[in-house]
Structure formats: C-alpha cells, structure tokens
Design a protein around this motif. Structure first.
Motif, PDB file in Angstrom:
ATOM      1  N   ASN A 147      -1.198   1.706  -1.734  1.00 34.85           N
ATOM      2  CA  ASN A 147      -0.520   2.652  -0.849  1.00 34.85           C
ATOM      3  C   ASN A 147      -1.083   2.566   0.568  1.00 34.85           C
ATOM      4  O   ASN A 147      -0.338   2.615   1.555  1.00 34.85           O
ATOM      5  N   LEU A 148      -2.413   2.426   0.680  1.00 28.63           N
ATOM      6  CA  LEU A 148      -3.031   2.290   1.997  1.00 28.63           C
ATOM      7  C   LEU A 148      -2.503   1.047   2.695  1.00 28.63           C
ATOM      8  O   LEU A 148      -2.117   1.103   3.874  1.00 28.63           O
ATOM      9  N   ALA A 149      -2.498  -0.084   1.971  1.00 25.28           N
ATOM     10  CA  ALA A 149      -2.099  -1.351   2.574  1.00 25.28           C
ATOM     11  C   ALA A 149      -0.643  -1.337   3.012  1.00 25.28           C
ATOM     12  O   ALA A 149      -0.316  -1.705   4.148  1.00 25.28           O
ATOM     13  N   GLN A 150       0.242  -0.862   2.124  1.00 21.43           N
ATOM     14  CA  GLN A 150       1.670  -0.991   2.387  1.00 21.43           C
ATOM     15  C   GLN A 150       2.243   0.200   3.171  1.00 21.43           C
ATOM     16  O   GLN A 150       2.895   0.016   4.204  1.00 21.43           O
ATOM     17  N   SER A 151       1.986   1.413   2.685  1.00 18.21           N
ATOM     18  CA  SER A 151       2.633   2.583   3.284  1.00 18.21           C
ATOM     19  C   SER A 151       1.957   3.038   4.567  1.00 18.21           C
ATOM     20  O   SER A 151       2.621   3.489   5.501  1.00 18.21           O
ATOM     21  N   ARG A 152       0.635   2.926   4.624  1.00 26.39           N
ATOM     22  CA  ARG A 152      -0.071   3.487   5.773  1.00 26.39           C
ATOM     23  C   ARG A 152      -0.407   2.445   6.840  1.00 26.39           C
ATOM     24  O   ARG A 152      -0.469   2.771   8.022  1.00 26.39           O
ATOM     25  N   LEU A 153      -0.645   1.202   6.420  1.00 23.60           N
ATOM     26  CA  LEU A 153      -0.993   0.169   7.382  1.00 23.60           C
ATOM     27  C   LEU A 153       0.140  -0.806   7.671  1.00 23.60           C
ATOM     28  O   LEU A 153       0.030  -1.646   8.563  1.00 23.60           O
ATOM     29  N   GLY A 154       1.242  -0.715   6.923  1.00 29.08           N
ATOM     30  CA  GLY A 154       2.401  -1.560   7.199  1.00 29.08           C
ATOM     31  C   GLY A 154       2.241  -3.003   6.799  1.00 29.08           C
ATOM     32  O   GLY A 154       2.934  -3.876   7.332  1.00 29.08           O
ATOM     33  N   LEU A 155       1.346  -3.296   5.848  1.00 28.82           N
ATOM     34  CA  LEU A 155       1.135  -4.662   5.393  1.00 28.82           C
ATOM     35  C   LEU A 155       1.995  -4.930   4.165  1.00 28.82           C
ATOM     36  O   LEU A 155       2.360  -4.003   3.435  1.00 28.82           O
ATOM     37  N   PRO A 156       2.310  -6.195   3.881  1.00 28.27           N
ATOM     38  CA  PRO A 156       3.202  -6.477   2.752  1.00 28.27           C
ATOM     39  C   PRO A 156       2.561  -6.240   1.393  1.00 28.27           C
ATOM     40  O   PRO A 156       3.247  -5.883   0.436  1.00 28.27           O
ATOM     41  N   ASN A 157       1.239  -6.422   1.295  1.00 26.92           N
ATOM     42  CA  ASN A 157       0.595  -6.290  -0.003  1.00 26.92           C
ATOM     43  C   ASN A 157      -0.919  -6.191   0.174  1.00 26.92           C
ATOM     44  O   ASN A 157      -1.436  -6.263   1.301  1.00 26.92           O
ATOM     45  N   VAL A 158      -1.630  -6.051  -0.939  1.00 33.02           N
ATOM     46  CA  VAL A 158      -3.087  -5.934  -0.902  1.00 33.02           C
ATOM     47  C   VAL A 158      -3.729  -7.239  -0.439  1.00 33.02           C
ATOM     48  O   VAL A 158      -4.773  -7.228   0.226  1.00 33.02           O
ATOM     49  N   ALA A 159      -3.105  -8.370  -0.782  1.00 29.18           N
ATOM     50  CA  ALA A 159      -3.659  -9.657  -0.347  1.00 29.18           C
ATOM     51  C   ALA A 159      -3.741  -9.726   1.181  1.00 29.18           C
ATOM     52  O   ALA A 159      -4.736 -10.208   1.743  1.00 29.18           O
ATOM     53  N   ALA A 160      -2.705  -9.240   1.872  1.00 27.32           N
ATOM     54  CA  ALA A 160      -2.727  -9.223   3.334  1.00 27.32           C
ATOM     55  C   ALA A 160      -3.819  -8.277   3.837  1.00 27.32           C
ATOM     56  O   ALA A 160      -4.486  -8.553   4.847  1.00 27.32           O
TER      57      ALA A 160
END
Length: 658
Positions: A147-160
């Motif tokens: 959720n942090l990676a995608q919803s809050r930081l706008g990244l595609p996934n945890v790998a990014a």
C-alpha cells in the motif's frame, strides 16, 4: 475459399499486432490514473551527470515529501522533488565510484527492520508499513508495504520501491562517509567550550538610528553639504533610477506652501458643503461668521511673496507641509501629477517659471506654488542629484545624531551611573513564540533564538522556558515588544531626553533638562531605556538585543573589567544604532567540566563540521555539473496545475533541500 481464408488470417494478424502495441503502451507508460496526473510520455524525470533518473524516482520523491516536510503545495513540491533527486544522484554516483554497493539482501533486511530511506533521511518505517498487534506489538506487514509503494508513493509495485530504497541507501552511505570524514581536535573543542560557556552580564543603552531618522529636518544647506561629500554615491544611485527620468516627459521643479484647513474651516461629516445659505441651522451665528484662519494665513503669505519676500523663507515660516524646512522644495515632478491632488495640477498648468500661483484650494488645504524650472526632455544627473540627496541624506544625518547622542551619554556616564541617566526598561512579559503571528516570529533571527534558549537554560530573566522546541520567550525592551505592549507603554514625552541634535523638529511636549548630571537634550527623541543582558554567551559577533559588533564582543568577553563602563561608543548592526555599555559580571568557563566532556564535545562538533562539509561538497558538485550542461530536467515534471511550466534552476533550491 483459400483466398478468403488468407484475407481473414491477415486481418487477424493485424488485430493481434494492434493489441500487442496497446498492451505495450499501457505497460510502459502506466495507467491513465497517474497519482500525480503528470501525463508524461517521457521515460526520465531528470538527467544528472548525463545519467537518466526515472519518472518512478520522481514520483517517489514528490509523493514522499509529506512524510518528512509536511504538506507542501503541489507547485512547490515539483521543482523540490527534482532538486532532491539531483542531490541523491550526486551522492549515489559518488558512492558507486568508490565501489560501494547495496545488495538485495541488505535492502530486504532494512525493510524488515523498519528502515525507510527518503530524501536523504532515515524515517521510522515501523510507523508506516508495520502492523501493531496487542499481542505481538509492531511487526512487518507486506500488505502495508504494498500500500505504501503503490497508493502512497505512486510506484507500480514493491520491486520499484526496493530499487528506490537501494538508491536512497547508496546516497545515505555516501552522506555518512562525508560527515564522518570531518575531524575536530581537542584544542578546537576547548576553544568552542570556552566560547559557549563564558558568560557576561551587562547594562546598556542603545541609540537607534531609526528613531533619530524621524527627528531629522532637512535644510537646503544640509542637502548641499551632503551632495558635496557624497557625489559618487549619488551617481551610483542615479545609474539605478535614470531610465525612469531620462524619458522625454513634461516635468516641473516646484516649491509649495501648504496650509491645512482647521476643523472649522473644512466641512465635517455632519455638514453639507452644498447647503443653501438660507438653510436654518441650530449652530450659533458667531460660529458661522468665524473667519477662515487658514485662508487668512495663505492670503497673508501670498501678499508677502508678491511684495518680494523669498518663497523659501515664507515656506519655512508658515507651511505645514513636510517640505517646509527645504523652503517648500518638492523637487522634480511630472507636470500632470505633483502629488498634492488634481486641484494643484490644474492651478499650475499655465504657471510661468518664477511666478507665484493664485491661492489653490483643495478639500483639506490651501496651496501656493512657484515653479523653479520646467522641462519636457529627459532629466540629467545634475538636475536630479538634489532630489536624490533629499532621499539619502536623512539616513546619514540620523546616524550622526544617534552617534552624537551616544557620545554625549558616554561623557555624562563618566560621572553619573547609567541607571540615573536613563529610565529602566519595562519588565519583560511572557511571549508564547509558538502562538506569535508569523510576521513577528520571523523578526527573530536564528542567533536571537539560540541566544534566548541559552539564557533559558540558565533560568535568567529574558529567557525561554523550553517545554517544546520553542515554548516561551521573555523578551524585554522596545525591540521585541508586541504591538499591544508597545501601545501600553508610557508616552515618549514623559521620559527625559538624551543626546544633542543640531537641527531637530521641536516637540510640543518637550520638557527642560537639568544642566548638571544629564546628557544634552535631544528635542523630539525620547531617551532610550537602560536595558540588561544576563549571563549571555559568546555567539560570534552577535549579542541578542544589542546587535552585531566584533569590538563590543571582544571587549565584553575579554578586555573590559567587571563593573567598568566602556571607554567608547560601539556601532552595531542588525538594528542599526550606537551603544554605551557597562559590564556588570563575567563568568569563566569551567575547565574541569570540559575535561569530563571533551570526547563527547569533539564528536558533536565533528558531526556539525561534517554536515557543513557535506552541504558544501554537494552544492559545489551540483554547480559544476550545471555549468557543464550535465543536468537536464524533463519539463513534463514541472507542469503546474494551470498547465504552465514551473521555473526550476538546478542547485538553486539545494539549501532548502538540505
């Protein structure tokens, strides 16, 4: 049949290819519901040393900023995000050149340990992507991380997200190396300890130049004297303003006599200036028949002028305008805008040079005008230098007056204590700095805040009570008093006056001053209060409440004996003025305490020095890359909410980024 199958097969292949292209476009550029709405079709946000930094990294910096710096408006965040990325890449690239590496295992372990690296900071990730259980306490939660990676930081996934963490950790490692490379010797630590733990207490009187500025009355002879000694300064000022005055335009050089109407002469809010003469009124007949004193005065002035009297002398005698001491000279003005209302413009438009106008009446005053010169071409320095001097001379004259008053006070203090010569400053009041209006809080310099906090630690008067970062300040004296406190102070006329003024405007409430023990009178300028500083430490050339002066600091902390009055007047910066000081106490640093704290103090000072070295190195490297053209920002990252491109200059925001 075969031909038809071939056509169908060809169509199917085209559709398959078209679908592959669409899928590739979606995968490459992401969902149209971009968290930032930048809509960029470029695959980089900025290039640093010609190495591209991805749009994912920009989203990470942009969306991550509130975690560290709170809610910053979007249009301010966008260029800041680029600046953070420039700083990060400068550090990370330097780490790579030193063969520093961060493996997948190190990144994974840092994430599981709750380490969150963001914009050069190590944030407590346990408060961001850990789950809190009553039984187990805080523990890592992969869904929270997603959720942090995608919803809050706008990244595609945890790998990014992990890639961003790897880069952040590289930069952080380099940052720590630069900070730890600084060294502070024991001798340096000793000097710093002595500086920060030697305290002085003193009484002082400060003569503020600004207060004497309001007491200055310019005369034509004083302005001419200023011109004679400051010709070069006036030429420099002329270079700044001459584009405005070199244009061809109708202008006049005028003198003016203004006599304001009395309350009886001018219509009040309750009177109708257009009421018919026969209108019944309850006012006494004597009041309506009272002479117009202002009109009589202006008529008398014109009679003198027509009879041959000097306009300058009459203006100095009767004019109520601020230019009276200058003989009514208002300088060069645009003929269509003299600054005294349309009535004056209309009354002088056909006036010949050297002729006195008829009496001109406005709603609030009567005027007489004479033109010294006319010009419809651009003005020269020779024509404008008197006007320039009129603006510049008061500051220097005020400085001279303040210095003269301070020197007179010092001479009197040689035989009479300061406490008897000057009124004591009012008791300081408690001010909650956290609740002060920003415009007042911003007036406190970092040095003043630091000084007050040091005094607060000692529990002295004029100190801060630190129940938070900055909780309460007790600020004594006029400089720090809020508007309400200043308004409640006794009127200036009640205080004795000090210092000698050559050409001041006399105050209506001026009182005589005794000739023996008090300094010479300064008409119109109230005596400044005597103030005290208690257990103040050395802070470079700065002393809170007084200002900046190398000589003053050196004498208070070195040569001046306890109880001694200074032998000279000190000129101070910050709030410009002149100070007379008496040292009341000096406390030397406890060197036994230093012996116990030497190692710890060395470490603290070394880290501070390392931080300064880090910042200087990053800025220097950034400017070098910028000069070489090796930093290139993608304009799409700088698109504002109204679709304009926000300004961004690499390295210019570096201090904010730090």
């Amino acid at each position: 049949m075969l031909e038809q199958m071939r056509e169908q097969t060809g169509s199917l292949i085209i559709w398959v290819l078209f679908a592959i292209i669409i899928a590739a476009f979606v995968l490459f550029f992401g969902s149209p519901s971009d968290s930032l709405g930048c809509g960029s079709t470029n695959d980089y946000a900025i290039e640093v040393d010609d190495e591209p930094v991805s749009v994912h990294s920009w989203r990470f910096a942009y969306n991550g900023m509130p975690f560290v710096y709170g809610n910053i408006p979007a249009d301010q965040r966008k260029p800041l995000a680029l600046e953070f990325l420039v700083q990060r890449e400068i550090l990370a690239q330097a780490a790579e050149k030193l063969d520093m590496r961060v493996s997948d295992a190190v990144v994974d372990q840092a994430i599981q340990d709750g380490e969150f690296y963001l914009l050069g900071n190590r944030v407590d990730g346990t408060k961001v992507y850990f789950e809190n259980s009553e039984d187990d306490g805080f523990f890592f939660n992969y869904e929270y991380l997603t959720n942090l990676a995608q919803s809050r930081l706008g990244l595609p996934n945890v790998a990014a997200y992990k890639e961003e963490q790897r880069r952040e950790m590289m930069a952080f490692m380099m940052k720590r190396e630069l900070i730890r490379s600084a060294y502070v010797s024991k001798e340096e630590a000793r000097d710093a300890f002595i500086q920060n733990n030697t305290t002085i207490s003193a009484s002082y009187v400060k003569f503020d130049v600004l207060k004497y500025r309001s007491a200055v009355e310019l005369t034509e002879s004083a302005v001419q004297a200023y011109i004679a000694s400051h010709e070069d300064d006036l030429k420099t000022e002329w270079e700044q303003v001459k584009p405005r005055w070199e244009s061809d335009k109708a202008r006049v050089q005028a003198r003016i006599i203004k006599i304001e109407k009395t309350q009886r002469d001018a219509p009040t809010e309750d009177e109708d200036p257009e009421a018919p003469e026969g209108d019944d009124s309850e006012a006494p007949v004597e009041a309506s028949a009272a002479p117009d004193e202002a009109r009589l005065a202006i008529d008398a002035a014109r009679e003198k002028l027509v009879a041959g009297a000097s306009f300058a002398e009459v203006a100095a005698e009767v004019s109520t305008d601020r230019t009276a001491s200058l003989g009514g000279l208002i300088g060069w003005r645009a003929a269509a805008s003299l600054g005294y209302g349309q009535e004056v413009v209309d009354g002088t438009k056909d006036l010949e040079v050297g002729k006195v106008s008829e009496v001109i009446e406005s709603k609030s005053a009567y005027f007489l005008v004479v033109l010294d010169d006319k010009n419809d071409k651009g003005l020269t320095f020779e024509q404008k230098k008197f006007d320039l001097a009129v603006k510049a001379a008061p500051d220097e004259l005020a400085r001279d007056l303040a210095k003269a008053a301070a020197e007179a006070a010092l001479a009197s203090a040689a035989t009479t204590p300061l406490s008897e010569l000057f009124p004591a400053a009012s008791e300081p009041g408690n001010i909650d700095l956290n609740n002060l209006p920003p415009e007042i809080l911003q007036q406190l310099t970092p040095e003043q805040i630091q000084q007050l906090m040091q005094q607060g630690a000692a529990g002295e008067s004029g100190a801060i009570v630190t129940e938070g970062p900055i909780q309460y300040a007790q600020l004594g004296g006029e400089e720090a008093a809020p508007a309400a406190a200043t308004a409640a102070a006794p009127p200036a006329a009640a205080a004795p006056t000090a210092g000698a003024l050559p050409t001041p405007k006399a105050a209506a409430t001026e009182e005589p001053v005794a000739a023996s023990d008090e300094p010479p009178a300064a008409s119109g300028v109230a005596a400044p209060p005597m103030k005290k500083i208690q257990r103040t430490t050395r802070n470079g050339d700065f002393i809170a409440g007084i200002g900046r002066s190398d000589a003053l600091v050196a004498d208070l902390f070195g040569t001046l004996a306890i109880g001694a009055l200074s032998s000279k007047v000190y000129e101070v910066e910050e709030s410009k003025g002149f100070v007379v000081v008496q040292l009341t106490d000096r406390s030397e640093a406890d060197m036994e305490q230093f012996a116990d704290q030497a190692s710890e103090l060395q470490a603290v000072l070394a880290e501070a020095k390392g931080g300064e070295r880090l910042e200087a190195w990053v800025v220097e490297r950034c400017l070098k890359l910028k000069k070489a053209g090796s930093i290139d920002a993608n304009p799409a990252m700088l698109k504002s909410s109204d679709e304009k491109i926000l300004p961004y200059e690499p390295c210019s925001l570096m201090s904010q980024a730090n």
